[in-house]
Design a protein around this motif. Structure first.
Motif, PDB file in Angstrom:
ATOM      1  N   PRO A   1     -66.780 -24.099 -28.075  1.00 33.62           N
ATOM      2  CA  PRO A   1     -66.581 -25.544 -28.188  1.00 33.62           C
ATOM      3  C   PRO A   1     -66.278 -26.001 -29.606  1.00 33.62           C
ATOM      4  N   ARG A   2     -66.441 -25.119 -30.588  1.00 33.93           N
ATOM      5  CA  ARG A   2     -66.145 -25.488 -31.978  1.00 33.93           C
ATOM      6  C   ARG A   2     -64.661 -25.341 -32.313  1.00 33.93           C
ATOM      7  N   LEU A   3     -63.888 -24.719 -31.426  1.00 33.28           N
ATOM      8  CA  LEU A   3     -62.450 -24.649 -31.636  1.00 33.28           C
ATOM      9  C   LEU A   3     -61.817 -25.983 -31.237  1.00 33.28           C
ATOM     10  N   ASP A   4     -60.650 -26.288 -31.792  1.00 37.02           N
ATOM     11  CA  ASP A   4     -60.000 -27.541 -31.433  1.00 37.02           C
ATOM     12  C   ASP A   4     -59.249 -27.385 -30.112  1.00 37.02           C
ATOM     13  N   ALA A   5     -58.691 -28.501 -29.620  1.00 34.57           N
ATOM     14  CA  ALA A   5     -58.064 -28.495 -28.296  1.00 34.57           C
ATOM     15  C   ALA A   5     -56.896 -27.512 -28.225  1.00 34.57           C
ATOM     16  N   ALA A   6     -56.077 -27.453 -29.302  1.00 35.97           N
ATOM     17  CA  ALA A   6     -54.925 -26.546 -29.294  1.00 35.97           C
ATOM     18  C   ALA A   6     -55.376 -25.090 -29.241  1.00 35.97           C
ATOM     19  N   GLN A   7     -56.431 -24.747 -29.981  1.00 39.70           N
ATOM     20  CA  GLN A   7     -56.924 -23.372 -29.974  1.00 39.70           C
ATOM     21  C   GLN A   7     -57.492 -22.996 -28.604  1.00 39.70           C
ATOM     22  N   ASN A   8     -58.267 -23.907 -28.002  1.00 39.26           N
ATOM     23  CA  ASN A   8     -58.814 -23.603 -26.683  1.00 39.26           C
ATOM     24  C   ASN A   8     -57.737 -23.610 -25.608  1.00 39.26           C
ATOM     25  N   ALA A   9     -56.677 -24.409 -25.800  1.00 40.50           N
ATOM     26  CA  ALA A   9     -55.544 -24.352 -24.871  1.00 40.50           C
ATOM     27  C   ALA A   9     -54.879 -22.980 -24.940  1.00 40.50           C
ATOM     28  N   HIS A  10     -54.792 -22.424 -26.153  1.00 36.42           N
ATOM     29  CA  HIS A  10     -54.245 -21.070 -26.325  1.00 36.42           C
ATOM     30  C   HIS A  10     -55.095 -20.062 -25.565  1.00 36.42           C
ATOM     31  N   VAL A  11     -56.410 -20.186 -25.677  1.00 33.25           N
ATOM     32  CA  VAL A  11     -57.319 -19.280 -24.972  1.00 33.25           C
ATOM     33  C   VAL A  11     -57.137 -19.417 -23.459  1.00 33.25           C
ATOM     34  N   LEU A  12     -57.156 -20.644 -22.975  1.00 33.24           N
ATOM     35  CA  LEU A  12     -57.033 -20.879 -21.540  1.00 33.24           C
ATOM     36  C   LEU A  12     -55.710 -20.340 -20.998  1.00 33.24           C
ATOM     37  N   SER A  13     -54.637 -20.514 -21.758  1.00 31.31           N
ATOM     38  CA  SER A  13     -53.320 -20.055 -21.313  1.00 31.31           C
ATOM     39  C   SER A  13     -53.251 -18.540 -21.228  1.00 31.31           C
ATOM     40  N   GLN A  14     -54.041 -17.846 -22.062  1.00 37.54           N
ATOM     41  CA  GLN A  14     -54.057 -16.381 -21.993  1.00 37.54           C
ATOM     42  C   GLN A  14     -54.898 -15.869 -20.831  1.00 37.54           C
ATOM     43  N   VAL A  15     -56.080 -16.434 -20.620  1.00 36.35           N
ATOM     44  CA  VAL A  15     -56.987 -15.887 -19.601  1.00 36.35           C
ATOM     45  C   VAL A  15     -56.725 -16.478 -18.215  1.00 36.35           C
ATOM     46  N   ARG A  16     -56.137 -17.705 -18.146  1.00 35.71           N
ATOM     47  CA  ARG A  16     -55.768 -18.376 -16.908  1.00 35.71           C
ATOM     48  C   ARG A  16     -56.928 -18.365 -15.903  1.00 35.71           C
ATOM     49  N   PRO A  17     -57.991 -19.093 -16.199  1.00 33.63           N
ATOM     50  CA  PRO A  17     -59.178 -19.067 -15.339  1.00 33.63           C
ATOM     51  C   PRO A  17     -58.938 -19.752 -13.994  1.00 33.63           C
ATOM     52  N   ASP A  18     -59.636 -19.276 -12.982  1.00 28.53           N
ATOM     53  CA  ASP A  18     -59.634 -19.914 -11.668  1.00 28.53           C
ATOM     54  C   ASP A  18     -60.645 -21.048 -11.618  1.00 28.53           C
TER      55      ASP A  18
END
Length: 529
Positions: A96-113
C-alpha cells in the motif's frame, strides 16, 4: 548404484498448514482491530481459511488463479494467505506504500482474479485498478463494505460452508506467493516464491541460529506480509506453535510498544528507527519490553548506542541481511557463542551476520572475476533454494543472484557489508564507504541516526554529504569532524552536513538515499559546513 529408500513427499505449504492447525490447534492469533484485540485459535483461523478457500474456488478463481491482497497484518490477511496457499492458488500481497501507477504495474503483471482489500485501502486499490484493464472480484474487509456497490463482504465469503474436498497443491515447484521490490529505482519487480522455497525457508528461520522460534514464544508479526512474505515469521510461528501477534495498522512505536508489553512478545523484527524510539520510551519508563528474547533490526545495521541500550536491559538485538529476492534471509547476526561481551559488540557492529544454512555466497570483483581470500571486497552474489533466479517478465535467469551489496566474507561465514553498489561514493577515483561513515558517526553519543550520500563535487567528482539526527537537535559539525578523525581515513570526512529530524525511509523501511540526493539537488536542505 544404491538408490535411497525415502518417501517422495512434495514440500507444499498445505502440509505445514495442516500441521499447525492440528498439532497446535489451541495456540492463539491475537490481532489488533478497530474495536481492540481479537483472539482466535489456530484451529479457528484454519476453519475460516477453509471457508474462504471454498468460496474462492466456487465463485472467483480458476485453477492457478491469483488472489491479490491489500491489507495490514491482520487476521483476515492471515486467513487469506492460508486459504490461497493451501489450495494451490497464488497469493500476491500488494504494497500500500506504492503509488497508484506502481500498483497498476503490479496488477497488470499478475492479473488477479480476486483482490481482498481492507476497507481503509479500498479507494487506493480502486485508483490502481482504474489504470488497468482488469475487473477482478473485490472482497472488502470491514463493515463499511456493506455500503459499497459491486463488492463482496469478507464476512459473507467466510460464511460459506467449508468443502471437505478442497483442491491441494500438487507440486512443490508451483507458485505460491508473488512479492514485489519497492520500486525505488524503476518499476517494482516481481519475485515468485515456490511452495518448496517457502517450506524450506519457514523451517530454517525456526532454528536457533536464525530466530530460534519455539512453542513457548509469542511473535510480533510486524514485517508486512507484502514485504518478503513477512520474512516467513507467521508461517514459522504457525508450524512451531508460537502465538502470533498481528499489529494491524497500529505501527507507531507507542502502539507497538504497548502491544509488546501487553502480549508479552518474545520475538520482534523492525527497522532501527522503530527500535530507537522504543528504547528511548523504555528508558523513560513509558513501556516495559523485558519479555523480548530477541530483537532483529532489519533494513540497516543498528547503531552502537541501540545495541548497548537493549543489551544492557537483557534483550539481544541483532541485524539480519536479506532481500525480497531471498524471502528476507541470507544471514543472521548472532555473534559467535564463545565471544566475550566486547567481542560480541564488535561482531554486532561490524557484520550483517553469518550466512545461514542453505545459502551460498561468493564475492565478485569489479571485473566480475571471482576474488579469493578472506578480505576480497566486491559485490555479493548468492544462491540457494529460496533465492530467485530472476523476475517476472524478465527472461534472464541467473545461477547466482547479484545482490547489489558490496563487502567481504570472513573465513567463518560472517558478512561485512561495506556499501550498496549504487551508494558507494567515488571521490577522486577512490571509494568511500557510506555505511562505514554512518557506523562511525553513530558511535558518537549525541548521534541518534546518520545517513551518508554521494553529492556532486567540481574537484573530486563526488563527496559525502552527512545527514544527522542529533539528540539535541543541533548538529555540532566541528565536534563530529573531530570524532571521525580517529575512526575513518581523514579524507573521508564530509565537508557538508545536514541536521535532520528523521531519516527518510523507503516503503521497505530502508534509508531512502535516492530521495535524500534529490532533496539536496533541489536545495531542500540547509547545508552546514
Amino acid at each position: 548404484m544404491i538408490e535411497h529408500t525415502m518417501q517422495d513427499v512434495q514440500l507444499t505449504l498445505d502440509s505445514l498448514i495442516r500441521h499447525g492447525r492440528s498439532v497446535h490447534a489451541a495456540k492463539r492469533v491475537v490481532s489488533v482491530t478497530d474495536d481492540g484485540l481479537r483472539t482466535d485459535t489456530f484451529a479457528e483461523v484454519a476453519e475460516l481459511a477453509d471457508r474462504l478457500a471454498t468460496w474462492l474456488w466456487a465463485e472467483a478463481c480458476p485453477a492457478g488463479g491469483v488472489v491479490a491482497t491489500m491489507m495490514w497484518n491482520q487476521v483476515e490477511h492471515l486467513v487469506t494467505y492460508l486459504a490461497a496457499t493451501s489450495t494451490g492458488l497464488v497469493l500476491n500481497p500488494m504494497n500500500p506504500r506504492l503509488d497508484a501507477a506502481q500498483n497498476a504495474h503490479v496488477l497488470s503483471q499478475v492479473r488477479p482474479d480476486v483482490v481482498v482489500v481492507d476497507h481503509t485501502m479500498f479507494e487506493q486499490c480502486r485508483e490502481a485498478l482504474a489504470e488497468t484493464d482488469l475487473a477482478p472480484v473485490l472482497v472488502v474487509v470491514g463493515e463499511p463494505a456493506a455500503n459499497m456497490p459491486g463488492v463482496v463482504r469478507f464476512a459473507d465469503a467466510v460464511a460459506t460452508e467449508a468443502s471437505a474436498e478442497l483442491p491441494r497443491p500438487v507440486s512443490e515447484q508451483q507458485a505460491a506467493v508473488i512479492a514485489y521490490t519497492s520500486g525505488t529505482t524503476g518499476p517494482p519487480k516481481g519475485v515468485v516464491y515456490s511452495h518448496r522455497s517457502i517450506w524450506l525457508h519457514a523451517q530454517i528461520i525456526c532454528t536457533p541460529n536464525v530466530y530460534g522460534i519455539g512453542e513457548g514464544d509469542r511473535i510480533l508479526a510486524s514485517v508486512p506480509i507484502y514485504h518478503t512474505n513477512a520474512a516467513s515469521l507467521p508461517l514459522g510461528g504457525w508450524i512451531s506453535g508460537a502465538d502470533l501477534v498481528l499489529p494491524g495498522s497500529s505501527l507507531g512505536p507507542a502502539n507497538l510498544g504497548g502491544l509488546i508489553e501487553e502480549s508479552a512478545v518474545t520475538h520482534a523484527v523492525g527497522v532501527a528507527t522503530l527500535w530507537n524510539d522504543l528504547l528511548r520510551w523504555w528508558e523513560e519508563g513509558g513501556v516495559d519490553l523485558s519479555s523480548l528474547k530477541l530483537v532483529v533490526s532489519g533494513g540497516s545495521a543498528p547503531p552502537a548506542h541501540l545495541i548497548k541500550g537493549f543489551r544492557a536491559r537483557g534483550v539481544p538485538i541483532i541485524q539480519g541481511w536479506g532481500m525480497t529476492e531471498s524471502i528476507g534471509i541470507n544471514s543472521m547476526g548472532h555473534p559467535p557463542a564463545a565471544a566475550d561481551a566486547q567481542t560480541s559488540l564488535e561482531y554486532l557492529r561490524t557484520y550483517a551476520g553469518r550466512i545461514v544454512p542453505g545459502v551460498e555466497l561468493r564475492v565478485r570483483g569489479d571485473e566480475h572475476a571471482e576474488q579469493p581470500g578472506e578480505r576480497a571486497v566486491g559485490e555479493f552474489e548468492v544462491r540457494g533454494p529460496w533465492v530467485t533466479a530472476g523476475y517476472i517478465g524478465i527472461a534472464d535467469r541467473a545461477d547466482w543472484f547479484a545482490t547489489g551489496d558490496v563487502g567481504y566474507l570472513t573465513d567463518d561465514g560472517y558478512v561485512a557489508i561495506t556499501d550498496r553498489l549504487k551508494d558507494v561514493i567515488k571521490s577522486g577515483g577512490e571509494w568511500i564507504s557510506s555505511l562505514e561513515l554512518e557506523k562511525a558517526l553513530e558511535t558518537h553519543p549525541e548521534v541518534v541516526r546518520a545517513s551518508v550520500v554521494a553529492i556532486p563535487d567540481e574537484r573530486w567528482q563526488e563527496r559525502p554529504l552527512a545527514l544527522v539526527v542529533a539528540r539535541a537537535g543541533a548538529v555540532d559539525v566541528p565536534e563530529l569532524k573531530r570524532w571521525l578523525q580517529s575512526r575513518v581515513p581523514r579524507w573521508w570526512t564530509p565537508e557538508r552536513w545536514v541536521a535532520i529530524e528523521e531519516i527518510p525511509l523507503t516503503s521497505m523501511g530502508k534509508p531512502d538515499k535516492a530521495r535524500m540526493r534529490r532533496a539536496y539537488a533541489d536545495g531542500a536542505y540547509k547545508v552546514l559546513t
